[in-house]
Design a protein around this motif. Sequence first.
Motif, short mmCIF file in Angstrom:
data_model
loop_
_atom_site.label_atom_id
_atom_site.label_comp_id
_atom_site.label_asym_id
_atom_site.label_seq_id
_atom_site.Cartn_x
_atom_site.Cartn_y
_atom_site.Cartn_z
N ARG A 127 0.84 -1.22 0.00
CA ARG A 127 0.00 0.00 0.00
C ARG A 127 0.87 1.25 0.00
NH1 ARG A 127 -2.24 3.13 -1.69
NH2 ARG A 127 -3.94 4.42 -0.97
N GLU A 130 1.89 1.79 -3.55
CA GLU A 130 0.76 2.35 -4.32
C GLU A 130 0.59 3.84 -4.02
OE1 GLU A 130 -2.00 -1.69 -4.56
OE2 GLU A 130 -2.32 -0.23 -2.96
N THR A 131 0.75 4.22 -2.76
CA THR A 131 0.62 5.63 -2.38
C THR A 131 1.69 6.48 -3.06
OG1 THR A 131 -0.32 5.05 -0.23
CG2 THR A 131 0.64 7.25 -0.43
N GLU A 134 0.80 7.00 -6.67
CA GLU A 134 -0.25 8.00 -6.83
C GLU A 134 0.27 9.41 -6.63
OE1 GLU A 134 -3.01 6.53 -3.98
OE2 GLU A 134 -3.44 4.72 -5.15
N SER A 148 -5.55 11.51 -4.65
CA SER A 148 -6.99 11.38 -4.39
C SER A 148 -7.18 11.16 -2.90
CB SER A 148 -7.57 10.20 -5.17
OG SER A 148 -7.03 8.99 -4.71
N ARG A 150 -7.94 8.44 -1.62
CA ARG A 150 -7.25 7.17 -1.35
C ARG A 150 -5.77 7.42 -1.05
NH1 ARG A 150 -4.54 2.93 -3.98
NH2 ARG A 150 -5.21 0.83 -3.33
N THR A 151 -5.17 8.32 -1.81
CA THR A 151 -3.77 8.66 -1.57
C THR A 151 -3.59 9.28 -0.19
OG1 THR A 151 -3.67 9.21 -3.92
CG2 THR A 151 -1.74 9.76 -2.59
N ALA A 153 -5.28 8.85 2.42
CA ALA A 153 -5.42 7.84 3.47
C ALA A 153 -4.12 7.05 3.64
CB ALA A 153 -6.57 6.90 3.14
#
Length: 483
Positions: A127, A130-131, A134, A148, A150-151, A153
């Motif tokens: 994760r 992935e961050t 992003e 976003s 999501r980023t 978070a």
Amino acid sequence: MKKILIIGAGTAGLSAGIFAQLNGMHAVICESHSIAGGCLSYWKRRGFHIDNCIHWLTGTNPNTPEYKMWRELGVLGDDGDVYKRDKLFTYTDGKNSLSLCRDLAAFQRRIEEISPGDRAEIRSYIRLVETISELFGTGGEDHDRGFSARTAAGLPLLIKYNRLSSSKLAERFTSPLIRGFLTSFLPDNFGSLALAFVIASFCSGNGDLPCGGSEEMARRMSERFLSLGGELLLNKRAVKVLLTSDHTRAHSVLFSDGTRLSADCFILTPDPASIFGKMLDVPMPDQLKRLYKTVRQPRFSAYQCAFSVDGDCPFEGDLTLPIPEKYSRELKARYILVRSDAHEQAYVPDGYSMIQAMIYCDEQQALSWIALRNSNRQRYLQKKQCFATLVGEILEHYHPDLSGRISVLDTWTPATYKRFTGSEIGSFMSFAFTERRLPLRISGEIPGIDNVLLAGQWLQLPGGLPIAAMTGKLAAEKAVKIS
């Protein structure tokens, strides 16, 4: 037209020159060597082409500003000028292996299969990757998703993993294979964020290999600069930046051949340790001085060698291998990185392949190589030969079929890098990306001197080609505003 004088024709200097021309200035680049490129070094031995620099290039994803920069610099052109490898590197302990593959989801599945009990830690680290993707606008399946909710978070993960070195991260896993994977690719003192940045870049298509390697990259940038009307002066070693009587401006540069060149603005790209108090009679700016002096921000280098292989190489791509104990004590290292250059057929004669091997070393080891070359050239050459012999034995330990098929092409050390780049300790990058550090960029301005700017990988850890190019661009843009 404003004239800008740039010292050094490495990536930073060529970038500064190109963007100076694009911004309406006339740029002159002075390089102490007979060719441009700096760290983009390469050489030929017995028909083999040894590429010393590029293992991957950050900025090959079209959705990134780095990609646009490389296009402007002439490095990346039409589609098809990068190699999109399936794997960046593979760690093997001799029996089992783990590869960083392009498909991040497949990579996650593989490591969960290896160590199901570490699933929570694995998913947390993935994760984080992935961050990071992003944040750079390369997230999602199409590698084009930006910041976003999501980023946002995932941002606390940056804080969590910034506190861990790669070795401390490895301790969180029960699998010896995963531990080796996490600690073998980068120097021991790098932070766990550093490897996450590497994984994010490669898996998002932002860390591919430009065709032609270092030689082609240096040629493309040089030709781009010259096509814009810039001047490139080779074998032109700068000795001193000459200041006005009040020390607030530079008016010219003195060269080793006794000539002087004047300009309206100056950009210096060498290692700052070779600039301040030497080329420029002013103290090093405090921000840089702290980097050079703190033990938490070490420098590093490597010693390397290349081997010809009669026939095919027994592996593809990059491998990281544990060094057997009987060799690790003498080499003062735990891992060795080896690579096959089969992707560039022009690098090797027909019927042969080539292996390059690298072992990281710390600042003190690097300085000892340099001191030995300066004090006792014969012993230095003997030590290089001993190193190559040990590496050859390690290769044959893991791949017995290489016995009788390999021979040394060349060996190079931090002393070699010092000759090529002028770096104080023979570094090919800048400072280690350790835990509790973030890669914040230092200003290229020099307090008290209005028209002299710095550019180069030393302005942001851990250095490298994209940082060098970006700082060159920024310096050129600042030079436009200098009166």
